[in-house]
Scaffold this active site. Structure first.
Site, mmCIF file in Angstrom:
data_model
loop_
_atom_site.group_PDB
_atom_site.id
_atom_site.type_symbol
_atom_site.label_atom_id
_atom_site.label_comp_id
_atom_site.label_asym_id
_atom_site.label_seq_id
_atom_site.Cartn_x
_atom_site.Cartn_y
_atom_site.Cartn_z
ATOM 1 C CG ASP A 294 12.278 16.466 25.616
ATOM 2 O OD1 ASP A 294 12.573 15.262 24.739
ATOM 3 O OD2 ASP A 294 13.692 16.218 26.856
ATOM 4 C CG ASP B 276 14.345 13.317 20.997
ATOM 5 O OD1 ASP B 276 13.620 13.921 21.199
ATOM 6 O OD2 ASP B 276 15.794 13.220 22.011
#
Length: 495
Positions: free
Chosen positions: A91, A290
């Site tokens: 992430d 992201d």
């Protein structure tokens, strides 16, 4: 993730490629200081639901599970002595590694939801040490993870680090932990408690001398591909087209760098064979790059313009737009501009097949055509995000040392490999050039609603009389189906 879904396993240690950026020195070496993983796909369930939930989160620090609508991106690692195997989401939008414990109420439930991701037992490790009890990452609906910060041995990609700090989720609602690789300033103990930061994985690799710079490159590959790649401390010039172009990461009003956010200066649609782009009027927008977000989220007014250009129909109940699945064959592309570099995204990367619901029914429009989710959603009052629906079409280099991101068009399914090491310093490199006069500030998202976009309750209107390819309302309530869409979403560190 609840149920089956696609998971990407970052498991194999390989020589890594350095991402070239304006201020990084990229060097071709016989034995580069690079750590890399193949990203492998694994079946996972409900890739969109938690994206939807997470977008409602009220805190400022983003943490994501790396779901890309159908796919999760994860790595295999071990913790403790003797080693305990864990699968954790990679992430870029968060900064902590946190893992589940088998004793939590969630993991110990009858369905054993954490069996796929693995759990960590501190009492079984001879090298475990408690740091504090300050870990707290939460969703707006109250789900998330809370627990302890600890240190122990980590082994990832064949590299072993002693006294590595991470978090144990004694209370959680996610079957898989998260390996956050963002800024140290975004760690939960910093944003929540004001404590000092600690070296997370990229920083710890630098500190231990395994890579030279706190930088990594990401190649997600296409929606149907079985493998992608992440490289810590390097780039792979065989995985992108042309040259990398470097833009600055935007800092907060306090001058801090906490999230990997850049200025999106234009969005348009390429419709003609001559390559011309119809650009939607918009001011520069701050967007998080992201990889942990399944969908991409644009300001409401900009999302409305995109929907109208592709005849998407918006379902406000689920905060999703729908198009006929046949639109995946449309040759038009959405083009995202960042001062100079562009990401051109094909419809086949943006049209997401829901698959059947729990009863085996598939979403359809009233004329019988199959309904798919469109991979752009309105951001509302949350920060805008370019998630996997867009980032799959780019090769990205995240340079946390120099606060820059380098961008180039991806090469889908490339088998060519040319590994280069990212060095240190501010020397320009052949593979990356800084963008002159790049935009260094941008507005944050504002909730404006979706003016001019067709909305309605599913099944509330007859088949459209517009041209073929226009979306029509599905003829059954999509609440259940949409839950199956959302997979891993963004976590926000509680403030």
């Amino acid at each position: 993730m609840r149920g089956d879904s696609f998971i990407w396993s970052l498991a194999t240690a390989i020589p890594l490629l350095s991402t070239a950026v304006e201020s990084l020195k990229v060097v071709k070496r016989d034995n580069p200081s690079v750590l890399g993983f193949d990203i492998e796909r694994f079946q996972a369930a409900k890739p969109v639901h938690r994206d939807i939930i997470a977008k409602r989160a009220s805190t400022k620090t983003i943490s994501q599970d790396l779901d890309n609508q159908k796919n999760l991106y994860f790595c295999n690692l071990t913790l403790g002595t003797p080693p305990q195997t864990i699968r954790a989401h990679i992430d870029t939008g968060s900064s902590d590694l946190w893992v589940n414990t088998a004793e939590s109420r969630f993991c110990s439930s009858r369905r054993a939801p954490c069996s796929q991701g693995g759990t960590y037992d501190s009492s079984s490790s001879s090298t475990y040490q408690l740091v504090n009890n300050d870990f707290n990452i939460s969703y707006v609906d109250g789900s998330g993870a809370t627990g302890d910060y600890v240190t122990d041995v980590i082994n990832v990609g064949g590299i072993k680090l002693k006294d590595f700090q991470f978090a144990i989720g004694h209370t959680s609602s996610s079957p898989l932990g998260v390996l956050g690789i963002g800024y140290e300033a975004g760690e939960a103990q910093v944003t929540r408690s004001g404590d000092q930061s600690y070296p997370n994985l990229p920083a710890a690799l630098v500190k231990a001398g395994h890579i030279r710079s706190n930088a990594y490159s990401l190649w997600l590959n296409d929606l149907s591909a079985s493998r992608g790649q992440i490289l810590f401390g390097g780039i792979d010039t065989g995985k992108f087209q042309g040259k990398l172009q470097t833009v600055p990461v935007l800092h907060t009003s306090r001058g801090d760098y906490t999230s990997l956010v850049v200025a999106l200066t234009g969005v348009g649609i390429r419709t003609g064979s001559d390559g011309s782009i119809d650009t939607f009027p918009s001011q520069p927008v701050a967007v998080a790059m992201d990889s942990g977000s399944s969908l991409s989220y644009l300001p409401d007014a900009l999302a409305a313009k995109v929907y109208n250009s592709v005849d998407a129909v918006f379902d406000p109940a689920n905060n999703l737009a729908f198009v006929p699945c046949s639109m995946a064959n449309d040759k038009r592309k959405l083009v995202f501009t960042f001062s100079s570099p562009q990401i051109a995204v094909g419809m086949d990367e943006l049209v997401i097949d829901l698959g059947p619901d729990a009863n085996g029914n598939e979403a359809t429009f009233r004329d019988g055509s199959k309904a798919c989710v469109f991979g752009i959603a309105p951001a509302g009052s949350s920060i805008s995000i370019l998630g996997d629906t867009v980032l799959r079409s780019a090769y990205l280099v995240y340079d946390l040392d120099n606060n820059e991101i380098s961008i180039a068009p991806t090469r889908f399914n490339s088998t060519e490999t040319n590994i280069m090491e990212i060095g240190t310093g501010e020397n320009s490199v052949p593979d990356a050039t800084g963008v002159p006069n790049a935009v260094t500030s941008a507005q944050v998202t504002q909730a404006t609603g979706l003016p001019g976009v067709e909305t309605g309750v599913p099944g509330s209107r007859p088949p459209s009389s517009k041209a073929a390819g226009q979306a029509k309302r599905p003829d059954f309530v999509l609440g259940v189906a949409a839950v199956g869409l959302a997979g891993a979403g963004m976590l926000f560190a509680a403030m």
